[in-house]
Design a protein around this motif. Structure first.
Motif, short mmCIF file in Angstrom:
data_model
loop_
_atom_site.label_atom_id
_atom_site.label_comp_id
_atom_site.label_asym_id
_atom_site.label_seq_id
_atom_site.Cartn_x
_atom_site.Cartn_y
_atom_site.Cartn_z
N TRP A 636 1.04 -1.34 -0.09
CA TRP A 636 -0.11 0.26 -0.10
C TRP A 636 0.92 0.82 0.14
N LYS A 639 2.29 1.57 -3.38
CA LYS A 639 0.50 2.47 -3.85
C LYS A 639 0.77 3.50 -4.32
N ASP A 668 -5.20 -9.88 -1.12
CA ASP A 668 -6.23 -8.70 -0.41
C ASP A 668 -6.73 -7.97 -1.64
N LEU A 671 -6.94 -3.68 -2.19
CA LEU A 671 -5.44 -3.42 -3.11
C LEU A 671 -5.76 -3.82 -5.03
N SER A 674 -7.93 -1.15 -6.37
CA SER A 674 -7.84 0.63 -5.95
C SER A 674 -6.20 0.29 -7.18
#
Length: 788
Positions: A636, A639, A668, A671, A674
């Motif tokens: 993350w 990201k 996940d 993720l 996203s």
């Protein structure tokens, strides 16, 4: 919505009008490329069908215009012009044997049999590379016939080989100015007498010319001034003939001078005096610029000559003579010329003087900055090259290749927004540039802005066909071929670029990484060892990567610790050193040490792309056999960096793809979702090629989490069929193998795991693979299959 054509024009309307009037030259001049090339609208099949039909219709009409121009030129026996038009027609359909034959016939009719034979080789290479097809029989027969006509003495070189220059019709003809008409008077007699004496002197050679013992360089004969135009022209030609008699003094040709004026954006016929003469001489690599005057004075003439040093813009020699009668002018010209040769022969000559690149700019200062930028780039110093390139643009904001160079360099330094601004500016100005520069700009624009390396490669191939010795064509082809996954071909054209004098560091790196991508470590070591003195970093990198591919993790670390650390100032642990230590540490399972190196790297505040790659790599190792919660946090964190980074489509795509794959391995789903949102936002409906491929990967990752393994494997296999620059094919292959294994296809999964473990799948990401190799070994063990 309609536009009032009386108020707002369009390129398409102008093109249609030119075609309707059969104004073929205007039509082809107004055709920038395929209609709506690279523009797509998702889920709009009717639009795509209409755009495709329109694209074909316009291209066919322009193709017909090229053929009409070629036939017209051939009808008036202007075979050089006909070959130029056929060459541009071939650029629209390079695989058509009929067009290849027409071009070869025109080249041969114009006396360029070698060029015709070479085009047969180019056509055969394109058929083999694009269609995996054999050479066309008719093209082969014509090439064989031309070889026989040449008496078997024509050496046929492969298309990628440097060879003798091929005469190419200039795409934009240089305007010419007819000589002024001479009046029937005593001036005509003087001019004619001087011309006869010039010819006689050239044929017989005067015994009074003193030999010059060493070369004195090139000289540009500029303009002579005076009130009698016939006398001025005759005196200038007399000086040209006298100075050309001395073999050690090279007089620059009139054609070269005309070409220099064209590149300076000056009309042909512009007087070559003062700063203009000095600028032209500097561009052409001349040591001297000679100008003068010839002024009638009573019954005689006053002659004066001035020689300037282009590098310092100073007059280094001034001489004069005053023949009492016009019939004595030739004798005085000869005396002055001999004196010039002697005086120049006594001066020191800068043997390092070279001609400047033949690129279009009105500013010599801009051109000189551009040259310095290119030299900095050849050393691998991109930041200095950017500064120099921007300095060139400050002096000439319309410098097409200046914008091209700066845009290219900013892409390398992860400044995509500024890069695109310069490349869009270059694209907008390209229509005003000669064809060579136009091809270069459009190729790089298609690669870096439109995300179409396939279209870029087409432009580079056309550029190479037209200009076989153009270094930038081979450099560009190496980049695009690597982006398309054609690594062997990329290595070959990078080798050709090196032989033609390309910048050693970037071109050698292209060759190195292309060879490593296919696992050819022996060729990589040989290629870099040949340049070990001028590019020691490339040879060190080759040895490091060779150790990695042999899974000699300790050996790779030893190379880094012994050579890379020692090469830094006072042994400091800088970014390159730490970056190369990270992967082999993780490949050995030394995750705690890897975490420390990761934090050291992040503390150095590198570019967002490099930081996110390090975070993803550590997360990859952690999810496999370490702290999975740490892996998720690192993913993350990476990201967030990628979301804010100013990167190209391909760079964003490769990072988002790895994050989606990590999301699947971490379970996940948030993720993965996203990443999907981020890809859509960055693509903004453009349908860029790299993002299209990543969407397949994201879909596969999401389906795998939902337990739909066969569907996931299908999407991942589809994603793996094509490549983009810097993509980690091994990461994609690992996830596909996982989907196969979960779906019960144990044998194909094991085959894929084993290929990844041993680096048997061509890949362009070498720091991720060592960790994946370790993971592949663990996957094979879980399947009960022995690894390497």
């Amino acid at each position: 919505i309609r536009l009032n054509p009386e108020v707002v024009g369009s390129d398409l309307r102008d093109l249609d009008g030119a075609l309707a009037r059969q104004d073929w030259e205007r039509a082809v001049g107004g055709y920038p490329g395929p209609f709506l090339d690279g523009f797509h609208i998702a889920d709009a099949p009717e639009f795509e069908r209409w755009a495709g039909e329109k694209r074909y219709e316009i291209a066919a009409a322009v193709a017909g215009a090229y053929e009409a121009l070629a036939r017209t030129a051939a009808a008036r026996s202007d075979h050089l012009a006909a070959a130029g038009w056929w060459r541009r027609r071939v650029g629209l359909d390079s695989l058509d044997a009929r067009l290849a034959l027409r071009l070869m016939e025109s080249l041969a009719a114009g006396g360029d049999r070698a060029g015709a034979i070479r085009h047969a080789a180019i056509h055969s290479e394109l058929l083999r590379g694009e269609l995996n097809a054999p050479p066309d029989p008719a093209v082969e027969r014509l090439a064989a016939s031309l070889k026989r006509e040449a008496g078997g003495g024509t050496a046929v070189l492969p298309p990628g080989s440097p060879g003798p220059a091929v005469p190419v019709a200039p795409s934009v003809s240089l305007p010419t100015q007819p000589p002024p008409a001479r009046r029937r008077s005593h001036r005509f007699v003087v001019g004619s007498a001087i011309a006869v004496l010039i010819v006689a002197a050239a044929l017989l050679g005067g015994p009074g010319s003193p030999a010059v013992s060493r070369p004195v360089g090139k000289v540009v004969i500029g303009s002579f001034e005076g009130t009698d135009s016939s006398l001025v022209l005759a005196v200038r030609e007399a000086f040209r003939a006298e100075l050309a008699r001395e073999a050690s003094l090279h007089v620059v040709s009139e054609y070269q001078i005309a070409e220099a004026l064209w590149l300076m954006k000056l009309p042909a016929g512009t007087p070559l005096r003062g700063p203009v003469a000095e600028d032209a001489a500097a561009r052409l690599g001349a040591s001297y610029a000679l100008t003068g005057t010839a002024t009638p004075l009573g019954l005689g003439v006053l002659l004066a000559i001035y020689v300037a040093d282009p590098s310092t813009r100073t007059t280094i020699l001034a001489m004069s003579a005053r023949p009492e009668r016009r019939e004595d002018v030739i004798g005085e010209v000869g005396r002055l010329s001999r004196a010039v040769r002697v005086r120049l022969g006594a001066l020191p000559v800068d043997t390092s003087t070279r001609s400047l690149p033949a690129v279009t700019t009105s500013s010599l200062g801009a051109l000189e900055q551009y040259v310095l930028a290119r030299r900095a780039l050849s050393r691998g110093d991109r930041l200095t090259a950017i500064t120099l390139g921007e300095g060139a643009l400050a002096q000439d904001s319309l410098f097409v290749l200046g914008h091209y160079l700066v845009g290219d360099l900013l892409w390398f330094t992860d400044q995509q927004g500024h890069s695109e601004a310069h490349l869009r500016r270059a694209q907008a100005l390209a229509d005003l540039a000669p064809v060579r520069e136009r091809f270069l700009v459009r190729a790089r624009y298609m690669q870096l802005v439109a995300d179409r390396p396939d279209s870029a490669l087409s432009y580079y191939l056309q550029l190479r066909a037209a200009y076989p010795d153009e270094v930038l064509a081979y450099e560009g082809m190496a980049w695009t071929l690597r982006a398309l996954g054609e690594h062997r071909a990329a290595a070959a054209v990078a080798d050709t670029a090196l032989s033609l004098g390309a910048g050693v560091v970037p071109t050698l790196n292209n060759r190195l990484y292309a060879l490593i991508s296919v696992g050819d470590t022996a060729a990589a070591l040989a290629a870099t060892s040949a340049f070990a003195e001028v590019a020691p970093g490339a040879y060190r990198e080759a040895r490091y990567l060779t150790a990695l591919l042999r899974r000699d993790w300790s050996g790779a670390l030893a190379i880094v610790d012994r050579e890379l650390l020692d090469s830094t100032v006072a042994g400091s642990r800088d970014f390159p050193y730490l970056y190369r230590r990270h992967a082999p540490l993780l490949a050995q399972g030394r995750l705690a040490e890897g975490r420390k190196v990761m934090e050291e790297i992040l503390a150095l505040v590198p570019a967002p792309q490099s930081a996110s790659r390090v975070l993803i790599l550590q997360a990859l190792a952690e999810q496999g056999e370490g702290d999975r919660r740490l892996a998720a946090r690192l993913a993350w964190r990476a990201k967030a960096l990628v979301d804010e980074a100013d990167l190209s489509a391909a760079a964003l795509a490769r990072l988002y793809e790895r994050l989606a794959i990590l999301g699947a391995w971490l379970g996940d789903a948030a993720l993965i979702d996203s990443v999907q949102v981020a890809v859509d936002r960055r693509d903004a409906g453009r349908g860029l090629r790299s993002f299209v491929l990543v969407r397949e990967t994201v879909a596969g990752a999401a389906l795998l989490l939902k337990g739909r393994s066969p569907e996931a494997a299908g999407h991942l296999a589809a994603a793996r069929r094509e490549n983009f620059f810097g993509r980690s094919i091994s990461s994609l292959g690992m996830l596909e193998a996982d989907a196969l294994a979960q779906g019960g296809a144990r044998v194909p999964a094991a085959t894929l795991y084993r290929a990844i473990e041993g680096f048997h799948i061509p890949d362009t990401d070498f720091e991720v693979w060592p960790v994946l190799s370790r993971l592949a070994s663990r996957r094979l063990a879980s399947l009960g299959v022995p690894g390497s």
